[in-house]
Design a protein around this motif. Sequence first.
Motif, PDB file in Angstrom:
ATOM      1  N   ALA A 108       5.503  16.755 -23.940  1.00 32.72           N
ATOM      2  CA  ALA A 108       4.692  15.577 -24.250  1.00 32.72           C
ATOM      3  C   ALA A 108       3.213  15.894 -24.029  1.00 32.72           C
ATOM      4  CB  ALA A 108       5.109  14.404 -23.371  1.00 32.72           C
ATOM      5  N   ARG A 109       2.351  15.341 -24.886  1.00 31.36           N
ATOM      6  CA  ARG A 109       0.908  15.547 -24.774  1.00 31.36           C
ATOM      7  C   ARG A 109       0.214  14.205 -24.928  1.00 31.36           C
ATOM      8  NH1 ARG A 109      -1.180  18.571 -29.077  1.00 31.36           N
ATOM      9  NH2 ARG A 109      -2.687  19.715 -27.788  1.00 31.36           N
ATOM     10  N   SER A 110      -0.817  13.994 -24.143  1.00 37.59           N
ATOM     11  CA  SER A 110      -1.575  12.751 -24.206  1.00 37.59           C
ATOM     12  C   SER A 110      -2.396  12.716 -25.491  1.00 37.59           C
ATOM     13  CB  SER A 110      -2.508  12.644 -22.998  1.00 37.59           C
ATOM     14  OG  SER A 110      -3.407  11.562 -23.169  1.00 37.59           O
ATOM     15  N   PRO A 111      -2.208  11.708 -26.362  1.00 37.77           N
ATOM     16  CA  PRO A 111      -2.970  11.657 -27.617  1.00 37.77           C
ATOM     17  C   PRO A 111      -4.475  11.594 -27.387  1.00 37.77           C
ATOM     18  CG  PRO A 111      -1.111  10.148 -27.689  1.00 37.77           C
ATOM     19  CD  PRO A 111      -1.213  10.630 -26.273  1.00 37.77           C
ATOM     20  N   ALA A 112      -4.903  10.873 -26.352  1.00 40.79           N
ATOM     21  CA  ALA A 112      -6.337  10.736 -26.101  1.00 40.79           C
ATOM     22  C   ALA A 112      -6.927  12.013 -25.502  1.00 40.79           C
ATOM     23  CB  ALA A 112      -6.587   9.559 -25.160  1.00 40.79           C
ATOM     24  N   LYS A 113      -6.226  12.584 -24.543  1.00 38.31           N
ATOM     25  CA  LYS A 113      -6.748  13.766 -23.847  1.00 38.31           C
ATOM     26  C   LYS A 113      -6.640  15.022 -24.696  1.00 38.31           C
ATOM     27  CE  LYS A 113      -5.964  16.445 -19.607  1.00 38.31           C
ATOM     28  NZ  LYS A 113      -5.124  16.571 -18.397  1.00 38.31           N
ATOM     29  N   CYS A 114      -5.646  15.089 -25.540  1.00 38.80           N
ATOM     30  CA  CYS A 114      -5.356  16.336 -26.250  1.00 38.80           C
ATOM     31  C   CYS A 114      -5.678  16.254 -27.740  1.00 38.80           C
ATOM     32  CB  CYS A 114      -3.888  16.708 -26.065  1.00 38.80           C
ATOM     33  SG  CYS A 114      -3.378  16.866 -24.338  1.00 38.80           S
ATOM     34  N   ALA A 115      -6.599  15.400 -28.122  1.00 39.61           N
ATOM     35  CA  ALA A 115      -6.963  15.269 -29.532  1.00 39.61           C
ATOM     36  C   ALA A 115      -7.939  16.373 -29.923  1.00 39.61           C
ATOM     37  CB  ALA A 115      -7.607  13.908 -29.787  1.00 39.61           C
TER      38      ALA A 115
END
Length: 306
Positions: A277-284
């Motif tokens: 899983a990856r944070s959409p906000a942090k990893c954009a």
Amino acid sequence: MTSAKPSASRAHRVGRWVLAAALALACAGGVGVVQPSLATSVHKVQQRDDVFLLPPPDQLRAMTLGYRAGAADLLWTKLILEYGIHWQEKRAFPEVTRYVDGILAVEPDFKTVYEFVDTLLLFAPGGATPERAREARAYLERGTRERPYDATVWLHYGQFIAFLAPSFLKDKAEIERWRIDGAAALTRAVELGADAQRSLAASTILSKAGERKASVEHLQRAYAMTDDPDTREQILLKLRMLEATAEAADATSVVDREWHGRFDFVSRSAALLIGPARSPAKCAGPASYDTPGCSRDWAGVIAERR
């Protein structure tokens, strides 16, 4: 007097037809006599000098008018046809790289080229040289750049430089470097989904080269990401020989925690397929690729959380 004129006219027409037929027969006879020697001369010239009709790669790309996939298929067909003809006539095929360059100029990620370019370069009449092996490696390395997440391309690249290419090289130091690079490529292929059995061959090469740490890290990732019990048992045995079973257990727990914490409603195999899983906000965006917590694959997650 009146009947003599039509007879003379008919005789004149018959004479012309006879003359035309005689000329046609003479021409056919001349062709029959000259053609065999000309065909032999042309064949000898073709065997000595190939006529390469493709324009330079940049111009070829423009000439496709956007139909790049079709042009790549057509060029590949032409390449295989020429390769077969040269094999049949037992003569060298020095233009093979120009065909390959043309195909990759039209479609840089043309997978079929990367699957067979080493065969086209090394298994041809006239034998192979170390320079040809280096050319093949350069093309396969380009394949890993054009298709960075294709396990098949990475696997083929790793197998080539680890097992096949060294037989065409002469320098022992270069051979050793190639085998280590091949083992690293095999580990990447396994991480992308190739058969985890490849991990054992890669770890053996790394261990012999004194790369214990790299071997252990690869085996523990493979152990964590495979569900096949026989394969896990073989990997675990190898890890015990390297005295690294605890590290393998840690790697497995990283994956299992992620699985139970976020994807508990699916099987472990499905969770491995989905990825971490990856944070959409942090990893954009591409700038986040090296950000902690934004690993794109399980190997990165294991490396971060051990």
